[in-house]
Scaffold this motif. Structure first.
Motif, PDB file in Angstrom:
ATOM      1  N   ALA A 279      39.162  40.639  47.891  1.00 17.22           N
ATOM      2  CA  ALA A 279      40.318  39.754  48.089  1.00 17.22           C
ATOM      3  C   ALA A 279      41.616  40.544  47.998  1.00 17.22           C
ATOM      4  O   ALA A 279      42.554  40.317  48.769  1.00 17.22           O
ATOM      5  N   GLU A 280      41.662  41.485  47.071  1.00 16.14           N
ATOM      6  CA  GLU A 280      42.869  42.301  46.908  1.00 16.14           C
ATOM      7  C   GLU A 280      43.149  43.128  48.157  1.00 16.14           C
ATOM      8  O   GLU A 280      44.298  43.264  48.589  1.00 16.14           O
ATOM      9  N   VAL A 281      42.086  43.668  48.759  1.00 23.81           N
ATOM     10  CA  VAL A 281      42.248  44.457  49.986  1.00 23.81           C
ATOM     11  C   VAL A 281      42.823  43.588  51.104  1.00 23.81           C
ATOM     12  O   VAL A 281      43.755  43.989  51.815  1.00 23.81           O
ATOM     13  N   ALA A 282      42.271  42.377  51.270  1.00 24.61           N
ATOM     14  CA  ALA A 282      42.732  41.484  52.334  1.00 24.61           C
ATOM     15  C   ALA A 282      44.189  41.083  52.119  1.00 24.61           C
ATOM     16  O   ALA A 282      44.987  41.047  53.070  1.00 24.61           O
ATOM     17  N   LEU A 283      44.565  40.783  50.871  1.00 23.32           N
ATOM     18  CA  LEU A 283      45.949  40.406  50.585  1.00 23.32           C
ATOM     19  C   LEU A 283      46.895  41.578  50.807  1.00 23.32           C
ATOM     20  O   LEU A 283      48.016  41.395  51.299  1.00 23.32           O
ATOM     21  N   GLN A 284      46.450  42.776  50.456  1.00 23.56           N
ATOM     22  CA  GLN A 284      47.294  43.954  50.668  1.00 23.56           C
ATOM     23  C   GLN A 284      47.541  44.167  52.162  1.00 23.56           C
ATOM     24  O   GLN A 284      48.655  44.482  52.586  1.00 23.56           O
TER      25      GLN A 284
ATOM     26  N   ALA B 121      41.072  36.215  52.124  1.00 24.01           N
ATOM     27  CA  ALA B 121      41.235  36.558  50.710  1.00 24.01           C
ATOM     28  C   ALA B 121      40.911  35.369  49.808  1.00 24.01           C
ATOM     29  O   ALA B 121      40.266  35.524  48.763  1.00 24.01           O
ATOM     30  N   VAL B 122      41.357  34.183  50.206  1.00 19.73           N
ATOM     31  CA  VAL B 122      41.071  32.976  49.414  1.00 19.73           C
ATOM     32  C   VAL B 122      39.563  32.746  49.331  1.00 19.73           C
ATOM     33  O   VAL B 122      39.026  32.407  48.265  1.00 19.73           O
ATOM     34  N   SER B 123      38.883  32.952  50.460  1.00 21.80           N
ATOM     35  CA  SER B 123      37.425  32.808  50.460  1.00 21.80           C
ATOM     36  C   SER B 123      36.790  33.821  49.512  1.00 21.80           C
ATOM     37  O   SER B 123      35.860  33.493  48.764  1.00 21.80           O
ATOM     38  N   GLU B 124      37.278  35.049  49.553  1.00 20.47           N
ATOM     39  CA  GLU B 124      36.743  36.099  48.678  1.00 20.47           C
ATOM     40  C   GLU B 124      36.946  35.737  47.201  1.00 20.47           C
ATOM     41  O   GLU B 124      36.062  35.956  46.365  1.00 20.47           O
ATOM     42  N   ILE B 125      38.103  35.170  46.885  1.00 19.23           N
ATOM     43  CA  ILE B 125      38.378  34.763  45.499  1.00 19.23           C
ATOM     44  C   ILE B 125      37.363  33.721  45.046  1.00 19.23           C
ATOM     45  O   ILE B 125      36.795  33.807  43.958  1.00 19.23           O
ATOM     46  N   HIS B 126      37.116  32.736  45.902  1.00 26.43           N
ATOM     47  CA  HIS B 126      36.153  31.690  45.554  1.00 26.43           C
ATOM     48  C   HIS B 126      34.742  32.247  45.388  1.00 26.43           C
ATOM     49  O   HIS B 126      33.950  31.732  44.592  1.00 26.43           O
ATOM     50  N   LEU B 127      34.441  33.306  46.127  1.00 27.76           N
ATOM     51  CA  LEU B 127      33.123  33.919  46.050  1.00 27.76           C
ATOM     52  C   LEU B 127      33.025  34.925  44.909  1.00 27.76           C
ATOM     53  O   LEU B 127      31.973  35.527  44.702  1.00 27.76           O
ATOM     54  N   GLY B 128      34.131  35.115  44.188  1.00 29.64           N
ATOM     55  CA  GLY B 128      34.131  36.038  43.053  1.00 29.64           C
ATOM     56  C   GLY B 128      34.258  37.498  43.443  1.00 29.64           C
ATOM     57  O   GLY B 128      34.033  38.384  42.611  1.00 29.64           O
ATOM     58  N   ARG B 129      34.622  37.746  44.689  1.00 31.04           N
ATOM     59  CA  ARG B 129      34.746  39.132  45.167  1.00 31.04           C
ATOM     60  C   ARG B 129      36.221  39.533  45.118  1.00 31.04           C
ATOM     61  O   ARG B 129      36.910  39.611  46.135  1.00 31.04           O
ATOM     62  N   LEU B 130      36.698  39.760  43.904  1.00 33.93           N
ATOM     63  CA  LEU B 130      38.128  39.983  43.699  1.00 33.93           C
ATOM     64  C   LEU B 130      38.644  41.291  44.307  1.00 33.93           C
ATOM     65  O   LEU B 130      39.748  41.297  44.871  1.00 33.93           O
ATOM     66  N   PRO B 131      37.917  42.408  44.203  1.00 34.45           N
ATOM     67  CA  PRO B 131      38.425  43.632  44.852  1.00 34.45           C
ATOM     68  C   PRO B 131      38.593  43.462  46.360  1.00 34.45           C
ATOM     69  O   PRO B 131      39.567  43.948  46.950  1.00 34.45           O
TER      70      PRO B 131
END
Length: 294
Positions: free
Chosen positions: A222-227, A210-220
């Motif tokens: 990241a939300e899935v991974a955190l959920q 999720a942290v990697s996704e946030i840095h890549l700007g892929r917020l949706p």
């Protein structure tokens, strides 16, 4: 039993621990391991139990044990029961007596760093003789110091003698998240592989993804991974902290997320930092409020 097979079993236990699969570590069958590997396996299992909150049980089990490795684990368990000063005194005594013991170096390094004794922690960890965990902790400390250059140097040196190690790959991925650019994607691939594999998936790997996704700007994404991480463990502090970050980035109200994090870990750096900044803001606002009232 084939010694190479036994060594492989210990490596499986080692990797499960570093992937945050603490339940799997605790349940691991150590009977096939050689006598020389039994203590190392027990240390990992005890540390996994501490991570799962079984500090008092670990302390009770280790009563009367005097091996350096177990004395270090005992101090660590005490440290996690909020007996901070006494625990730090204990580990300093163990370090003084056995500074070249690999387990003492690792646990001592962790405890000294958390106690704010960074120089002492680095001095102890630097004594290691091929300890991948010591390398990983040194990298984390350097990143916390914003010395990315030294973290990169540490990983580069370790790759010369442990190229295919999971721990080194993880350390390189952590550094990649700080270096940025194309390294974000490379780090993402490491964490995605761990998160997607049924045998290695854990809240740790999902949060890292999720942290990697946030840095890549892929917020949706990241939300899935955190959920998914919070579905595995709704009290996971790393997942909760990054949920606060993600909610803020998406323009949402962070009140509920921050409250959940504070309830789980009141001393979390994010909780303390936000509280400090809120207090400073209130002080500054009060000055202008008095002027406006006048």
């Amino acid at each position: 039993m084939d010694p190479f097979s036994a060594e492989g079993e210990l490596l499986n236990l080692h990797n499960a621990f570093f992937q945050g699969q603490y339940d799997k570590v605790v349940e691991f069958d150590t009977k096939p391991l050689s006598d020389s590997n039994q203590l190392a396996a027990r240390v990992f299992q005890l540390r996994a139990r501490i991570a799962l909150g079984e500090c008092e049980e670990v302390l009770a089990e280790l009563e009367g044990e005097d091996e350096p490795e177990l004395a270090a684990v005992k101090a660590f368990a005490k440290f996690n029961t909020e007996e901070l000063e006494a625990a730090v005194e204990d580990i300093e005594e163990v370090v003084k007596a056995s500074p070249d013991n690999a387990t003492v170096q690792v646990i001592g390094g962790i405890m000294l760093q958390r106690a704010g004794k960074t120089d002492e922690a680095l001095a102890l960890l630097s004594r290691h003789q091929g300890s991948l965990e010591a390398v990983a902790i040194i990298v984390q400390i350097r990143l916390a110091q914003n010395r990315t250059d030294l973290a990169v140097k540490e990983v580069s040196a370790a790759k010369k003698w442990a190229q295919d190690s999971l721990v080194v790959n993880l350390a390189e991925a952590w550094v990649g998240l700080r270096v940025g650019g194309e390294k974000y994607q490379q780090s993402y691939y490491v964490f995605e592989e761990l998160a997607q594999a049924p045998s290695t998936s854990s809240t740790m790997s999902l949060v890292s993804q999720a942290v990697s996704e946030i840095h890549l700007g892929r917020l949706p994404e990241a939300e899935v991974a955190l959920q998914q991480a919070l579905e595995k463990d709704k009290e996971d502090v790393a997942a909760l902290a990054n949920k606060v970050v993600l909610t803020a980035l998406t323009g949402g109200d962070t009140t509920a997320d921050l409250s959940a994090l504070e309830a789980q870990d009141p001393s979390h750096p994010m909780v303390l930092d936000i509280a400090e900044k809120s207090e400073l803001f209130d002080k500054a606002a009060s000055k202008y409020a008095s002027k406006a009232a006048a």
